[in-house]
Design an enzyme around this catalytic site. Structure first.
Site, PDB file in Angstrom:
ATOM      1  N   GLU A 213      -5.072  -5.628   8.957  1.00 35.17           N
ATOM      2  CA  GLU A 213      -4.618  -4.362   8.395  1.00 35.17           C
ATOM      3  C   GLU A 213      -5.248  -4.289   7.011  1.00 35.17           C
ATOM      4  O   GLU A 213      -4.728  -4.835   6.045  1.00 35.17           O
ATOM      5  CB  GLU A 213      -3.098  -4.313   8.337  1.00 35.17           C
ATOM      6  CG  GLU A 213      -2.577  -2.889   8.162  1.00 35.17           C
ATOM      7  CD  GLU A 213      -2.689  -2.404   6.737  1.00 35.17           C
ATOM      8  OE1 GLU A 213      -3.741  -1.804   6.389  1.00 35.17           O
ATOM      9  OE2 GLU A 213      -1.746  -2.623   5.976  1.00 35.17           O
TER      10      GLU A 213
ATOM     11  N   GLU B 248      -9.712  -0.669   0.217  1.00 35.80           N
ATOM     12  CA  GLU B 248      -9.388  -2.091   0.048  1.00 35.80           C
ATOM     13  C   GLU B 248     -10.499  -3.003   0.558  1.00 35.80           C
ATOM     14  O   GLU B 248     -10.293  -4.201   0.718  1.00 35.80           O
ATOM     15  CB  GLU B 248      -8.067  -2.415   0.756  1.00 35.80           C
ATOM     16  CG  GLU B 248      -6.868  -1.741   0.111  1.00 35.80           C
ATOM     17  CD  GLU B 248      -5.554  -2.151   0.745  1.00 35.80           C
ATOM     18  OE1 GLU B 248      -5.583  -2.922   1.738  1.00 35.80           O
ATOM     19  OE2 GLU B 248      -4.502  -1.700   0.271  1.00 35.80           O
TER      20      GLU B 248
END
Length: 667
Positions: A132, A141
């Site tokens: 994730e 990210e």
């Protein structure tokens, strides 16, 4: 392995505690749809591999609590290596995994995936990666970097992935509210005289970063959809490599006339290779499950606004627009053009927008929206017109406030104290471009750095929004009154202060979802999260204040009590006393109350009030509509299951030299 209650001793600084407190006592593990779809996809892929006689070797990138690894173990993976770069959370994952009986199946390594070495950290290359790695912008990210490195160094050639691919959708809109968050408006001081933004601000492209918001909370009347949503990027995590930069052109036809000034965008992800299990972050009007009433609440993945440098007018339905989407390894941006009748696109700038006017760097999006709010702005203008007199010497306090410009435009002699260097430069540029230099003197730094020589005559008028960049809670803006007290010798005894007083108000509410950021996980998908709850709770108790700031227009809540006056202060120079107040409000066992909200009302006059709270009358049992440009103070009630044992919320407020403390108790 140490107990969770000793983890914080090894972090070494407050930043580490803050990282833990914020790491997941948000809603991610409360996101049932997310968790269930991850498990469904993991179970499906492992079953498919097993049916083909393939041994399943899993790599879990950024394991967090170890949840995805435990799902893989539960559904029969043969080996599992999980990595987590944040050491305290990696240690917690080990305890969570042990609590759930999977220690023998899962190896946790406290490293980034890009630091893993096959033959050392991994016995061999994995053939199933679970991860994730998404944020609101999808790739912010480092998902591209992480997947590309894993493909090259850590995974077999024919690996599988959960999730398998992700798609970004964009929609062109006309949204005056979004425009107010990005463009400075003119200030109409009188019917025939306005303060105009500096030329460099009017043509500036704005800040390059996207603006993430809970887009489903936008009122339908606040924007017009100019086009339908369209897919602009697909990131295939199963491909040999994802390019670190990308460019895509999408032709869109208008479904309504209007002036396009923003791009709304979000993403969906195919959890399995076949794309049968889809998780969507679309807003309510575009979400596939909205009609079923199954729209999940998420704060870890929201939607985002990208502001276009120039408006593009679409005068009628059926006009073809050209939307170009770009990405690098961590971010997205867009540009927009319109096709001529000969099918060639209108020329537009190709470079990524960068702020050259400082305004977008000095002011946050909500702050710019606050300054552009015409209703609020007119209240200040009307109050200044009511009380300013010829020859007045005005002191303006606050960061980047346009009140100093307005007072100067009305003919007053104004001294503005600017503590924020970038805000000072913005106000200087406004002053110069509007010819206000003779009326406006801008001084840098805090007020106690200036001697009597800074002031030619006594100050007989003080104005403040009040607003300071460093303020966190609504009443922190009382800093302006602390500053005034430092220069009493420079003040006229009959000095007028705007605002003249403040009321701090509060009420009990039922947060529909926001309370989840402080609610223990307990368990999810049948896995116990006690160790994680203990770690997060200790960090929160160690670092967090009992009242937190949140922009509640994005987070619905229902009023369950009457509004109460917690504390009232008058800004009078002769008032030297401290103030305190004890008040309470009744609560019934059927209220399902889980929080308290506190805000300020600033009185410019008895009939001119600036509120940072509800923007319409509030009634018990109804959803509250909060000010769009302010954060309110939120107190979350923990352990509320025993509501029958208490009947009142008690507010104890104390003020001493403008330091406000508020205690909330259940009686």
């Amino acid at each position: 392995m140490e107990d969770s209650n000793n983890f914080l001793e090894n972090i070494g600084d407050i930043d580490g505690e803050q990282d833990i407190a914020r790491s997941a006592y948000a809603d991610m593990l409360h996101d049932i749809e997310r968790n269930e779809k991850y498990e469904k996809a993991i179970a499906k892929v492992i079953s498919q591999m097993k049916n083909k006689g393939i041994s399943v070797n899993v790599l879990d990138i950024g394991t967090g609590t170890g949840l995805l690894s435990m799902m893989a173990a539960k559904h029969g993976a043969d080996s599992i290596v999980a990595c987590e770069a944040f050491t305290p959370v990696a240690e917690c994952a080990v305890k969570v995994i042990e609590d759930n009986g999977y220690s023998a199946s899962i190896k946790v390594i406290p490293k980034r995936s890009t630091d893993l070495i096959v033959g050392n950290d991994l016995p061999k290359k994995a053939n199933l990666v679970v991860a994730e790695l998404y944020d609101t912008e999808l790739i912010g990210e480092g998902a591209i970097l992480s997947y590309n490195h894993a493909r090259k160094e850590l995974l077999e050639e024919d690996f599988l992935s959960v999730p398998s691919r992700a798609r970004i959708y964009a929609q062109l809109v006309e949204c005056p509210l979004a425009r107010s968050w990005n463009r400075p408006f003119s200030i109409e001081v009188t019917k025939n005289d306005s303060i105009m933004p500096p030329p460099e601000a009017e043509i500036c492209s704005g800040a390059p970063a996207v603006h993430d918001i809970q887009m489903s909370q936008l009122l339908s009347e606040s924007f017009t959809a100019i086009t339908d949503p369209a897919e602009v990027f697909c990131f295939d995590w199963l491909s040999p490599c994802t390019p670190s930069t990308g460019h895509n052109v999408t032709n869109l036809k208008t479904i309504a006339p209007g002036s396009v000034n923003a791009v709304f965008f979000w993403w969906t992800t195919d959890m399995d290779p076949e794309g049968e299990i889809i998780l969507s972050c679309a807003p309510v009007w575009a979400h596939p499950d909205a009609k079923k009433g199954l729209l999940p609440w998420r704060d870890h993945w929201m939607q985002a606004v990208y502001y276009l440098p120039n408006d593009v007018c679409a005068s009628e339905i059926g006009v073809e627009l050209v939307l170009e989407a770009f990405h690098d390894e961590y971010s997205l941006w867009f540009r927009l053009g319109e096709r001529h009748h000969n099918n060639s696109p209108i020329a537009v700038k190709e470079t990524r927008p960068i702020c050259n006017c400082l305004l977008h760097l000095a002011y946050s999006r909500p702050r710019l929206g606050l300054l552009n709010d015409k209703t609020r702005q007119n209240k200040y203008i009307n109050a200044l017109k009511r009380y300013l007199f010829p020859g007045a010497t005005v002191l303006s306090l606050g960061d980047g406030s346009w009140l100093s410009l307005i007072a100067a435009k009305l003919g007053a002699t104004v001294i503005a104290i600017e503590t924020n260097p970038m805000c000072r430069r913005v106000i200087e540029s406004y002053s110069e471009s509007n010819g206000l230099q003779n009326n406006l003197t801008i001084l840098s730094g805090s007020i106690d750095k200036f001697s009597e020589r800074s002031f030619d005559k006594k100050i007989n008028f003080v104005i403040a929004e009040p607003f300071f960049e460093d303020s966190v809670l609504p009443w922190d803006h009382l800093y302006f009154w602390m500053e005034i007290k430092k220069i009493k010798s420079f003040l006229d005894p009959g000095m007028k202060v705007l605002p003249s007083r403040v009321k701090i108000k509060g009420l009990g509410v039922r947060f529909h979802d926001l309370h989840k950021i402080q609610t223990p996980i307990v368990e999810t998908c049948g896995f116990s999260m006690k160790q994680f709850d203990d770690l997060i709770q200790e960090a929160i108790d160690s670092i967090d204040e009992t009242i937190e700031p949140h922009p509640l227009w994005e987070y619905p809540c229902t009023a369950l009590t009457d509004i109460v006056n917690i504390l009232e202060l008058s800004f009078a120079l002769d008032d030297k006393s401290s103030h305190s107040n004890l008040t309470d409000v009744e609560v019934t066992a059927t209220d399902e109350i889980n929080g308290v909200v506190i805000w300020c009302e600033w009185f410019l006059d008895d009939d001119i009030v600036i509120s940072t709270g509800p923007r319409s009358p509030t009634n018990k049992g109804e959803v509250i509509h909060w000010d769009l440009h302010s954060k309110q103070g939120c107190h979350f009630l923990r352990n509320i299951n025993n509501i029958n044992s208490w009947s009142r919320l008690q507010f104890l407020a104390m003020e001493n030299d403008c330091e406000i403390s508020i205690e909330i108790n259940r009686i």
